[in-house]
Design a protein around this motif. Structure first.
Motif: not given
Ligand SMILES: Cc1ncc(COP(=O)(O)O)c(C=O)c1O
Length: 417
Positions: A203, A199-200, A197, A170, A166
């Motif tokens: 978002q 949702k991560r 993930d 980012e 992740y």
């Protein structure tokens, strides 16, 4: 943790009787194979034939009247599937529809949710996305007049890592977020078995103004996707893998509730996207049907839907939460036995955290080639080979047993020695 343990686990397993509800293929000596490819084509539930035969009989006896007078009237047949399918993918019924095949649905979703502008037109996918997704994304870019090579941004893992992380995502979004129109990720990666993930990712991507879609081919019926809570704009999946609905069977699509009544969303339409109460008035102006159903084009494909219905009834009887629980135990046992081989040529590339994977383990075997796969087949193990050196095995909780896992690892050990 040997044979006796496996047998005991099977005896204690409340779901073990479900195996007998499936046709298990046999080898040339008439022995049941160890079937590890539910991630490719799920096995046939024994009730599927009856469900299809019902529709064949009604067609034979009623002809066109079957649309309204069949035991299960055909006109709205897709609606019989919605509730259970929505439950399995963690969505509300208004968010889910069964229609078409996966790649077709992906294109239909991109028609609505890939809205490129000269400033923001790029599409982010994971580096090892399934080829069909990659081709679909590239063709959407070309369709809108963009250079398909420049338009794709890859979420890559580091040089010696197999799994995407992740922090890299980012960084990509920090650098390119303003250029990215759509983030389109495989919810469970087909190669590594990594369960992202959702949702991560959603978002994070939404915070940069990107729309988000997931290909859940390897997630549906395998893991708790919680699509509604993820907040994703859309998702698509097939039903022939973990959902056991037969080769090339129909696919699912999810459109988040917040888009359900947006009549202004651009989309391709047909008579099945039109208000169902007025569908047969024929000469009315188009009136957009709300929810995921509004993305349908054509009338339902009954024989394939009958197979999906049969399979979903098996899922309903077993309970999806219980299946996911068993799946974690079964794959945990598999991982334990593989690690116990203590063979430095073998590496499981699937995440070891049970929350970051489904049932599949992708096992990398140093210096192996396709002949390993053939040897496994000769030993009665149906697994899946992915170039260059990975065996994918997916013990599914509906029809695989602890005994299957034990036998599989024993035979693998013999072959590797
Ligand atoms: C992850 C993934 N995406 C897309 C597809 C393509 O599916 P379809 O041929 O049903 O469009 C597959 C097929 O196996 C797949 O595994």
């Amino acid at each position: 943790m040997g044979l006796e343990f496996a047998k005991q686990q099977d005896q204690n397993d409340k779901l073990s009787a479900f195996r007998s509800k499936f046709h298990i293929p046999k080898d040339k000596n008439g022995n049941e194979v160890i079937y590890m490819t539910g991630n490719s084509l799920g096995l046939q539930p024994k009730i599927t034939k009856d469900y299809i035969n019902q529709e064949l009989e009604d067609w034979a006896n009623l002809g066109v009247d079957g649309h309204t007078n069949a035991k299960n009237p055909w006109l709205n047949y897709h609606e019989y599937l919605t509730e259970t399918m929505a439950h399995i993918v963690g969505a509300k019924p208004i968010e889910v529809v069964v229609m078409n095949s996966l790649t077709v649905n992906l294109h239909l979703m991109m028609v609505s949710f890939y809205k490129p502008t000269p400033k923001r037109y790029k599409i982010l996918i994971e580096a090892d996305a399934f080829p069909s997704d990659k081709y679909a994304v590239e063709s959407q870019l070309r369709h809108h007049g963009y250079d398909y090579k420049e338009g794709v941004i890859l979420w890559k893992s580091g040089p010696s890592e197999e799994l995407a992380n992740y922090e890299d995502l980012e960084t990509i979004l920090e650098e390119h977020g303003e250029d990215i129109a759509l983030v389109m990720i495989g919810g469970v990666n087909y190669y590594t078995g990594q369960f992202f993930d959702l949702k991560r990712i959603t978002q994070l991507s939404h915070s940069y103004g990107c729309t988000v879609g997931f290909d859940c081919a390897h997630g549906a019926g395998n893991v708790q996707l919680n699509l509604h809570d993820s907040g994703a704009d859309f998702a698509v999946w097939c039903s022939y893998k973990y959902l056991n609905s037969g080769p090339g069977s129909l696919a699912g699509a999810f459109v988040h509730e917040r888009h359900a009544y947006k009549k202004e969303l651009n989309r391709f339409t047909g008579w099945w996207s039109h208000n169902k109460d007025k569908r047969f008035k024929m000469r009315d102006e188009f009136d957009q049907l709300p929810g995921a159903e509004g993305w349908q084009l054509s009338n339902p494909t009954i024989l394939s839907m009958a197979a999906i219905r049969a399979s979903l009834d098996v899922f309903k009887e077993a309970g999806f939460d219980q299946l996911c629980e068993k799946s974690k135990q079964l794959t945990g046992y598999f991982e334990f036995l593989i690690n116990k081989l203590n063979n430095s040529d073998i590496k499981i590339i699937t995440p070891s955290n049970p929350d970051e994977r489904g049932c599949q383990l992708s096992i990398q075997v140093k210096n192996a080639d396709r002949s390993l796969h053939h040897k496994l087949s000769d030993a009665g193990i149906i697994s899946d080979w992915r170039e260059p050196d990975v065996i994918r095995c997916a013990p599914t909780p509906l029809y695989n047993s602890y005994r299957d896992i034990y036998e599989l690892v024993e035979r693998l050990k013999t072959i590797l020695n």
